[in-house]
Design an enzyme around this catalytic site. Structure first.
Site, PDB file in Angstrom:
ATOM      1  N   GLU A 175       6.287  49.142 -58.447  1.00 22.51           N
ATOM      2  CA  GLU A 175       7.114  49.137 -59.665  1.00 22.51           C
ATOM      3  C   GLU A 175       7.320  50.555 -60.185  1.00 22.51           C
ATOM      4  O   GLU A 175       6.509  51.441 -59.925  1.00 22.51           O
ATOM      5  CB  GLU A 175       6.405  48.315 -60.759  1.00 22.51           C
ATOM      6  CG  GLU A 175       7.069  47.001 -61.090  1.00 22.51           C
ATOM      7  CD  GLU A 175       8.410  47.133 -61.826  1.00 22.51           C
ATOM      8  OE1 GLU A 175       9.105  48.157 -61.687  1.00 22.51           O
ATOM      9  OE2 GLU A 175       8.751  46.179 -62.541  1.00 22.51           O
ATOM     10  N   PHE A 196      11.136  56.354 -74.275  1.00 18.64           N
ATOM     11  CA  PHE A 196      11.991  55.830 -73.224  1.00 18.64           C
ATOM     12  C   PHE A 196      12.286  56.936 -72.218  1.00 18.64           C
ATOM     13  O   PHE A 196      12.825  57.979 -72.563  1.00 18.64           O
ATOM     14  CB  PHE A 196      13.283  55.245 -73.788  1.00 18.64           C
ATOM     15  CG  PHE A 196      13.959  54.342 -72.801  1.00 18.64           C
ATOM     16  CD1 PHE A 196      13.497  53.044 -72.610  1.00 18.64           C
ATOM     17  CD2 PHE A 196      15.013  54.794 -72.027  1.00 18.64           C
ATOM     18  CE1 PHE A 196      14.083  52.211 -71.667  1.00 18.64           C
ATOM     19  CE2 PHE A 196      15.609  53.957 -71.075  1.00 18.64           C
ATOM     20  CZ  PHE A 196      15.142  52.663 -70.904  1.00 18.64           C
ATOM     21  N   VAL A 197      11.930  56.680 -70.968  1.00 19.95           N
ATOM     22  CA  VAL A 197      12.072  57.714 -69.943  1.00 19.95           C
ATOM     23  C   VAL A 197      13.107  57.315 -68.894  1.00 19.95           C
ATOM     24  O   VAL A 197      13.328  56.130 -68.654  1.00 19.95           O
ATOM     25  CB  VAL A 197      10.722  58.023 -69.260  1.00 19.95           C
ATOM     26  CG1 VAL A 197       9.734  58.573 -70.270  1.00 19.95           C
ATOM     27  CG2 VAL A 197      10.150  56.790 -68.571  1.00 19.95           C
ATOM     28  N   LYS A 201       2.775  52.558 -69.496  1.00 23.07           N
ATOM     29  CA  LYS A 201       2.811  52.795 -70.951  1.00 23.07           C
ATOM     30  C   LYS A 201       1.844  51.808 -71.606  1.00 23.07           C
ATOM     31  O   LYS A 201       2.279  50.803 -72.160  1.00 23.07           O
ATOM     32  CB  LYS A 201       4.203  52.457 -71.498  1.00 23.07           C
ATOM     33  CG  LYS A 201       5.263  53.498 -71.412  1.00 23.07           C
ATOM     34  CD  LYS A 201       6.467  52.997 -72.225  1.00 23.07           C
ATOM     35  CE  LYS A 201       7.760  53.578 -71.770  1.00 23.07           C
ATOM     36  NZ  LYS A 201       8.926  52.974 -72.425  1.00 23.07           N
ATOM     37  N   ARG A 255      19.569  57.375 -62.946  1.00 23.00           N
ATOM     38  CA  ARG A 255      18.654  57.042 -61.837  1.00 23.00           C
ATOM     39  C   ARG A 255      18.572  58.180 -60.830  1.00 23.00           C
ATOM     40  O   ARG A 255      17.572  58.350 -60.142  1.00 23.00           O
ATOM     41  CB  ARG A 255      19.130  55.776 -61.104  1.00 23.00           C
ATOM     42  CG  ARG A 255      19.062  54.505 -61.928  1.00 23.00           C
ATOM     43  CD  ARG A 255      19.231  53.300 -61.009  1.00 23.00           C
ATOM     44  NE  ARG A 255      19.518  52.062 -61.727  1.00 23.00           N
ATOM     45  CZ  ARG A 255      18.597  51.266 -62.273  1.00 23.00           C
ATOM     46  NH1 ARG A 255      17.324  51.572 -62.195  1.00 23.00           N
ATOM     47  NH2 ARG A 255      18.951  50.157 -62.894  1.00 23.00           N
ATOM     48  N   ASP A 262      16.515  54.096 -65.288  1.00 21.98           N
ATOM     49  CA  ASP A 262      17.858  54.234 -65.870  1.00 21.98           C
ATOM     50  C   ASP A 262      17.882  53.984 -67.364  1.00 21.98           C
ATOM     51  O   ASP A 262      16.976  53.383 -67.941  1.00 21.98           O
ATOM     52  CB  ASP A 262      18.796  53.202 -65.241  1.00 21.98           C
ATOM     53  CG  ASP A 262      18.508  51.788 -65.766  1.00 21.98           C
ATOM     54  OD1 ASP A 262      17.341  51.356 -65.679  1.00 21.98           O
ATOM     55  OD2 ASP A 262      19.427  51.144 -66.298  1.00 21.98           O
ATOM     56  N   ASP A 278       5.350  48.328 -68.759  1.00 20.05           N
ATOM     57  CA  ASP A 278       5.584  48.554 -70.182  1.00 20.05           C
ATOM     58  C   ASP A 278       4.890  47.426 -70.953  1.00 20.05           C
ATOM     59  O   ASP A 278       3.668  47.428 -71.084  1.00 20.05           O
ATOM     60  CB  ASP A 278       7.105  48.598 -70.379  1.00 20.05           C
ATOM     61  CG  ASP A 278       7.545  49.055 -71.751  1.00 20.05           C
ATOM     62  OD1 ASP A 278       6.885  49.907 -72.333  1.00 20.05           O
ATOM     63  OD2 ASP A 278       8.571  48.561 -72.232  1.00 20.05           O
TER      64      ASP A 278
HETATM   65  P1  XMP Z   1       8.012  45.207 -69.172  1.00 20.98           P
HETATM   66  O1  XMP Z   1       8.175  45.448 -70.654  1.00 20.98           O
HETATM   67  O2  XMP Z   1       8.378  43.819 -68.806  1.00 20.98           O
HETATM   68  O3  XMP Z   1       9.105  46.172 -68.574  1.00 20.98           O
HETATM   69  O4  XMP Z   1       6.655  45.642 -68.687  1.00 20.98           O
HETATM   70  C1  XMP Z   1       9.116  46.566 -67.283  1.00 20.98           C
HETATM   71  C2  XMP Z   1      10.514  47.012 -66.942  1.00 20.98           C
HETATM   72  O5  XMP Z   1      11.161  47.576 -68.067  1.00 20.98           O
HETATM   73  C3  XMP Z   1      11.902  48.706 -67.737  1.00 20.98           C
HETATM   74  N1  XMP Z   1      11.434  49.822 -68.573  1.00 20.98           N
HETATM   75  C4  XMP Z   1      11.970  51.029 -68.612  1.00 20.98           C
HETATM   76  N2  XMP Z   1      13.006  51.539 -67.943  1.00 20.98           N
HETATM   77  N3  XMP Z   1      12.662  53.608 -69.021  1.00 20.98           N
HETATM   78  C5  XMP Z   1      13.352  52.829 -68.161  1.00 20.98           C
HETATM   79  O6  XMP Z   1      14.293  53.321 -67.556  1.00 20.98           O
HETATM   80  C6  XMP Z   1      11.607  53.178 -69.738  1.00 20.98           C
HETATM   81  O7  XMP Z   1      11.008  53.935 -70.496  1.00 20.98           O
HETATM   82  C7  XMP Z   1      11.242  51.808 -69.514  1.00 20.98           C
HETATM   83  N4  XMP Z   1      10.266  51.034 -70.020  1.00 20.98           N
HETATM   84  C8  XMP Z   1      10.420  49.825 -69.427  1.00 20.98           C
HETATM   85  C9  XMP Z   1      11.690  48.917 -66.275  1.00 20.98           C
HETATM   86  O8  XMP Z   1      12.805  48.415 -65.585  1.00 20.98           O
HETATM   87  C10 XMP Z   1      10.487  48.098 -65.907  1.00 20.98           C
HETATM   88  O9  XMP Z   1      10.570  47.545 -64.619  1.00 20.98           O
HETATM   89 MG    MG Z   2      12.047  48.044 -63.095  1.00 19.98          MG
END
Ligand code: XMP
Ligand code: MG
Length: 182
Positions: free
Chosen positions: A101, A154-155, A133, A167, A161, A105
């Site tokens: 992955e 947010f990165v 995170k 990307r 993306d 998050d």
């Molecule tokens: P969760 O919250 O379900 O999220 O753990 C996982 C997915 O969320 C996206 N994600 C991000 N994408 N910058 C991004 O470009 C971020 O800071 C970020 N935080 C979460 C990502 O697709 C991940 O698979």
């Molecule tokens: Mg993802």
């Protein structure tokens, strides 16, 4: 310099730092799975760059597959509702699986995904995430390989993306909040 640099508040990880850390993770995986064949599952689309670099640094017999889930839409927060938009092509029964992955998050996406994959009876399953995170975790998820722990920002870049852009940035940076109206 690139046309995206004006949208980036701070570079978190340079190309060089990413390369070094990916090599370290690959060496660890190679050591942990000696004598075994592994299957890497990339969660599209964010992990495609990490997957490409990681798999080439792993010195083991290895197959690859891809799946896609959606939980974000065009925003910056996970909805908690996860949908498989592309399933695996391969059977994972009795295989040693590593889910690759880009970022962990809230944990909503991965806790859902890992449950689905576990129900297919792989020989083993581990999670490898480039970024973590932990401050934002809502659902607990066990991580075996993690590249970097990052703050709650947010990165983008290196596969990640915002609204499908950035990307192709070779580094990872914090997006300026004005870009997403924050
Ligand atoms: P969760 O919250 O379900 O999220 O753990 C996982 C997915 O969320 C996206 N994600 C991000 N994408 N910058 C991004 O470009 C971020 O800071 C970020 N935080 C979460 C990502 O697709 C991940 O698979
Ligand atoms: Mg993802």
């Amino acid at each position: 310099m690139s046309i995206f640099d004006n949208d980036i508040q701070e570079v978190l990880f340079s190309e060089e730092q990413l390369k070094n850390r990916v090599q370290e993770i690959a060496r660890q995986i190679t050591a942990d799975y000696q004598g075994k064949e592994i299957m890497l599952i990339s969660v599209l689309r964010g992990s495609f760059v990490f997957m490409a670099d990681l798999c080439r640094a792993i010195d083991l017999p290895c197959t690859l597959d891809f799946m896609a889930v959606s939980s974000y839409g065009k925003g910056t927060k996970s909805s908690g509702q996860v949908q498989i938009t592309k399933d695996l092509s391969e059977d994972i029964t009795d295989r040693h699986i590593i889910v690759v992955e880009d970022i962990l998050d809230s944990g909503n996406t991965l806790s859902y995904l890992l449950k689905i994959l576990e129900n297919r009876h792989p020989a083993s399953i581990r999670l490898c995430t480039l970024l973590d995170k932990p401050e934002r975790r809502v659902k607990p998820v066990q991580v075996h390989y993690s590249g970097f722990t990052i703050p709650d920002a947010f990165v983008v870049g290196y596969g990640l993306d915002y609204a499908e852009k950035y990307r192709n940035l070779p580094y990872i940076g914090i997006l300026k909040p004005r870009v997403y109206g924050g």
